[in-house]
Scaffold this active site. Structure first.
Site, short mmCIF file in Angstrom:
data_model
loop_
_atom_site.label_atom_id
_atom_site.label_comp_id
_atom_site.label_asym_id
_atom_site.label_seq_id
_atom_site.Cartn_x
_atom_site.Cartn_y
_atom_site.Cartn_z
N LYS A 62 24.89 56.45 2.76
CA LYS A 62 25.49 55.88 3.93
C LYS A 62 24.33 55.86 4.90
CE LYS A 62 28.97 56.15 7.22
NZ LYS A 62 30.22 57.25 7.73
N ASN A 118 33.94 37.97 2.93
CA ASN A 118 34.61 36.79 3.68
C ASN A 118 36.15 36.89 3.56
OD1 ASN A 118 35.21 35.04 1.27
ND2 ASN A 118 33.02 34.91 1.06
N ILE A 151 25.58 29.66 -7.89
CA ILE A 151 26.23 29.53 -8.90
C ILE A 151 26.67 28.12 -9.42
CG2 ILE A 151 28.28 30.43 -10.17
CD1 ILE A 151 28.27 32.60 -8.29
#
Length: 402
Positions: A288, A210, A309
């Protein structure tokens, strides 16, 4: 004595028989969490070896002003800037006289002239030398310049005399050294802070992440350290320098971050400022991934939930005071209040990341803090550093209230 925690103290050792007490003083300061560097005069080395003080302080002892290795980087200036306090024990009559005259003919006296840190003297000398008018005039001059005087004590002396001039005992000096520092809001507390994004691998060359820069979390770590806390900063991949006096642990994925946080427990406060990926690919390809012409233009990734968390740490039997962040683009206060309740938090920090001036990667922020009673405290837009200090002050007030 908690005020000594993480303070940087230079212990200057003058050339007197009381130098044997300097070893115990260094140990006492270290026991209280201070970081200690030792500077010895030539006379001090005649009474106690640098090796002893190196073993007790955990750092090489600084001996010479013109040390070619250190002075290549202006070592004495860096040492003067490093110190929060210069504590000279023992401070002999000769050393006091040289300080009064502004002499800089060795490393210790040069540091005194070069530092902005407070300076404290623990005198140690024969009772007649202590009473001498020149010594008293020198001390009056130094105290007038702001130097602090620790002692001396009265009693029997190495020469057989009895009277004022004995150096105070190490524990008494350590207590007086603590008084040189104002009590801070988070003295002695362990603050665990998460910051930055996490990265969840798709294959060896791709990942999901992000836009979090980590700036808010790093600002909070700096502010908590300034407030006297022991700070553990668990950071995802960012390009930011580690704040001064902060222990940093670098991680990549959400699972890495959870493991690092659990290893850092127990703590008194958790501030979860990291933008943790909620999902990760169920399978990470070993090689990949290549385009499949038969699949058209799309590729399907099967995702699974990452561990939570914040909820995990806030749900422990030894749960800390828990502060979460809600970075939202809509319904900010509604979503933040729900997160506060669902994760069993003490405070939630609502952050509107749809606003580019206070969103990810910005230099400023504006937040609304919500507590368990759903009371709201808003902090107007300003730099993230100022927001961090305001938030740390609020957390300290809530801890004291509790």
């Amino acid at each position: 004595m908690q005020r000594l925690y993480r303070k940087r103290i230079i212990v200057g050792v003058g050339g007197g028989i009381a130098a044997y007490k300097s070893a115990e003083l260094v140990r006492r300061l270290k026991d209280q969490g201070a970081e200690v560097r030792v500077v010895m005069t030539q006379g001090g080395r005649e009474f106690i070896t640098p090796l002893t003080l190196q073993a007790l302080s955990g750092h090489p002892v600084h001996l010479d002003l013109l040390d070619p290795a250190a002075e290549a980087a202006m070592g004495h200036i860096e040492l003067a800037r490093w110190a929060d306090l210069i504590l000279i024990a023992p401070a002999t009559a000769d050393l006091i006289a040289r300080l009064a005259q502004g002499v800089a003919n060795d490393l210790l006296t040069t540091l005194v002239l070069a530092t902005d840190a407070p300076i404290a003297l623990a005198p140690a000398m024969n009772q007649a030398m202590w009473r001498d008018a020149a010594t008293q005039a020198n001390l009056e001059l130094l105290q007038g310049r702001g130097m602090r005087l620790f002692g001396p004590a009265s009693g029997s002396q190495a020469c057989g005399d009895v009277g004022l001039g004995r150096m105070l005992e190490p524990n008494d000096i350590a207590l007086l050294a603590a008084d040189c520092f104002q009590r801070q809001a988070l003295d002695g507390l362990h603050i665990l802070i998460t910051a930055g994004p996490t990265q969840e691998n798709i294959d060896p060359v791709r990942y999901i992440t992000n836009h979090s820069s980590g700036k808010m979390g790093f600002a909070l770590a700096e502010a908590a350290a300034e407030a006297g806390a022991k700070v553990t900063l668990v950071s995802g991949p960012v390009h930011l320098p580690t704040p001064d006096r902060v222990s940093r642990i670098d991680v990549v994925s959400a699972r890495d971050m959870l493991a690092a946080c659990e290893a850092a427990m127990p703590c008194d406060v958790l501030i979860a400022a990291a933008a943790v990926a909620d999902y990760r690919p169920e399978v990470v390809a070993q090689h990949k991934l290549k385009k499949d012409p038969s699949s058209g233009e799309g590729m399907l990734l099967q995702m699974v939930r990452n561990p939570d968390i914040l909820a995990t740490i806030a749900g422990r039997d030894d749960r800390p005071f828990s502060v979460g962040f809600a970075a939202e683009t809509e319904n900010l206060l509604e979503y933040a209040s729900r997160k506060l309740r669902d994760k069993n938090l003490d405070l939630i920090v609502a952050n509107d990341v749809a606003n580019p001036s206070i969103g990810f990667n910005s230099e400023e922020n504006a937040i609304t803090v919500i507590d368990r009673e759903l009371q709201q405290i808003s902090f107007a837009q300003t730099s993230k550093g100022k927001i961090a200090r305001q938030l740390i002050t609020l957390i300290a007030e809530r801890l004291n209230k509790n």
